[in-house]
Design an enzyme around this catalytic site. Structure first.
Site, short mmCIF file in Angstrom:
data_model
loop_
_atom_site.label_atom_id
_atom_site.label_comp_id
_atom_site.label_asym_id
_atom_site.label_seq_id
_atom_site.Cartn_x
_atom_site.Cartn_y
_atom_site.Cartn_z
CD GLU A 99 -3.05 -1.12 2.16
OE1 GLU A 99 -4.05 -1.82 1.97
OE2 GLU A 99 -2.91 -0.37 3.14
CD GLU A 150 -3.86 -5.84 3.07
OE1 GLU A 150 -4.70 -5.02 3.54
OE2 GLU A 150 -2.64 -5.74 3.24
#
Length: 442
Positions: free
Chosen positions: A171, A355
């Protein structure tokens, strides 16, 4: 509790489709163990008002000592792969010098996965920057991507031959923007110039790391970016433009750099005065060929234009049901990204949902029906995307365990497995059992 099944099973997906779960090092391991070095998260948590109750990852779930039990949980659920992270500050406490205890820990962990038939998917950076590097400027400094490349060399040399897949940075938007402009994560800055430099240096670190992994012969190298479905808070031109800019900063900045060696023009217009010198020379390094591309997806955001200095993007409340994080549950956003990425950026490169999951105030004595419903909705999106020809190869649930949820401490529970943070007892939830039945049907 009454058994509740998932609507889909392994048979609804193509042969070889990977079902995985994920964690990260600082959130579960217990950073006070094994000679790990201090991180900027330790510093951030020790700053009053930054983290709920000042909680940190010193003990977390004590995965450092309990990893065999946790790997057994993965195997017993019938999961194919485990996406974990390798803590930079555990392997190199000062960001530079190897720690034999840290290297030995990951040796055991990898061998434990392989002995159980679990495919290891490694993330090299899930936010635990060594404090020594943070004090020298952290991600605002060009030194950090260079040191990260050296860390990559150490990981590749020791573990590269045992990894099923690897991605450098989890991320990157969180590492850059959330942490340096919005100030919600370590180091907690609210500085546009620092944020812009971090956004570029994180992208550069990705590219340098991919180069080092390739040079070491490590196979199956990808990226793991987070995406939020950006929707205008109203039909006004200002809010529509704000949502587009939010999409540019959050969703397009990194994937465009990684796949096209350019940054989005609409974002760069505001970022340009703050970019590092000669940043254009780095773009070819950033855009390294990838074997797969990871999508972390949780929610949508409804964006309004604020009255303050650029970019002043405001989030507005939306009408959909929400998780414990107050995030709207919007599977349509995952459908959007699964189709948009191949069309605009990644082409035929395989995609993996790296995710997806929800926080819920779970207790061991009740069925977490909300999480089962969440998984049902998002797995159905994946099934339909594959039927539409999207090259989706896997789906990863965040998270295996309830864990340290960064600035929110230990209150938000994302796990398939409940953790009592006093006794550290693990109790599989109804969603865990539903998943196990779906993956290993009788």
């Amino acid at each position: 509790m009454t058994d509740i099944d998932l609507a889909l099973t392994r048979r609804d997906f193509p042969p070889g489709f990977l079902f995985a779960t994920a964690t990260s090092a600082y959130q579960i391991e217990g950073h006070s163990f094994g000679g790990a070095g201090r991180t900027h998260w330790d510093d951030f948590a020790a700053t009053p008002g930054k983290v709920v109750r000042g909680e940190n990852g010193a003990v977390a779930c004590d995965h450092y000592h309990r990893w065999p039990e946790d790997l057994d949980l993965i195997a017993e659920a019938g999961l194919d792969a485990y996406r974990f992270s390798i803590s930079w500050a555990r392997v190199m406490p000062d960001g530079l010098t190897a720690n034999p205890e840290g290297l030995d820990f990951y040796d055991q962990l990898l061998d434990g996965m392989l002995s159980r038939g679990i495919k290891p998917i490694a993330t090299l950076y899930h936010w635990e920057l060594p404090s020594t590097l943070a004090k020298r400027g952290g991600w605002t400094s060009r030194e950090t991507p260079e040191r990260f490349a050296d860390f990559t060399d150490a990981v590749a040399a020791r573990f590269g031959d045992r990894l099923h897949a690897v991605a450098p940075i989890n991320e990157p938007w969180c590492v850059g923007w959330l942490s340096h402009f919005l100030g919600h994560h370590a180091p907690g800055l609210t500085d546009l110039r620092a944020a812009v430099r971090a956004m570029h240096h994180v992208a550069l670190a990705h590219g340098l790391s991919v180069q080092r992994l390739r040079a070491a012969g490590v196979a199956n190298v990808g990226a793991t970016n987070n995406f939020e479905y950006s929707l205008p808070a109203s039909e006004t031109e200002a809010d529509q433009a704000a949502a587009r800019l939010y999409d540019g900063i959050y969703n397009r900045w990194f994937v465009q750099a990684m796949t096209q060696a350019t940054y989005p023009d609409d974002v760069l217009e505001g970022f340009a005065p703050h970019m590092p010198e000669r940043w254009q020379d780095d773009m070819a390094t950033i855009a390294q060929p990838l074997d797969w591309f990871g999508i972390n997806y949780y929610t949508c955001k409804r964006i309004a234009q604020g009255p303050g200095a650029w970019p002043d993007l405001r989030e507005r409340n939306g009408p959909l049901p929400k998780t414990q994080m107050e995030w709207e549950i919007n599977p349509d956003g995952l459908a959007h990204f699964l189709h948009w990425l191949p069309a605009e950026y990644t082409g035929e490169t395989p995609l993996i949902v790296t995710e997806n999951g929800m926080a819920n105030p779970d207790r061991p004595d009740r069925a977490d029906t909300e999480r089962i419903a969440y998984l049902n909705a998002h797995l159905e999106v994946c099934r339909k995307a594959i039927a539409d020809g999207v090259p989706l190869r896997g789906y990863t649930i965040w998270s295996l365990l309830d864990n340290y949820e960064w600035a929110l401490g230990y209150e938000k529970r994302f796990g398939l497995v409940h953790v009592d943070f006093e006794s550290l007892l693990r109790t599989p939830k109804a969603s865990y059992h539903a998943l196990a039945r779906a993956l290993t049907p009788g």
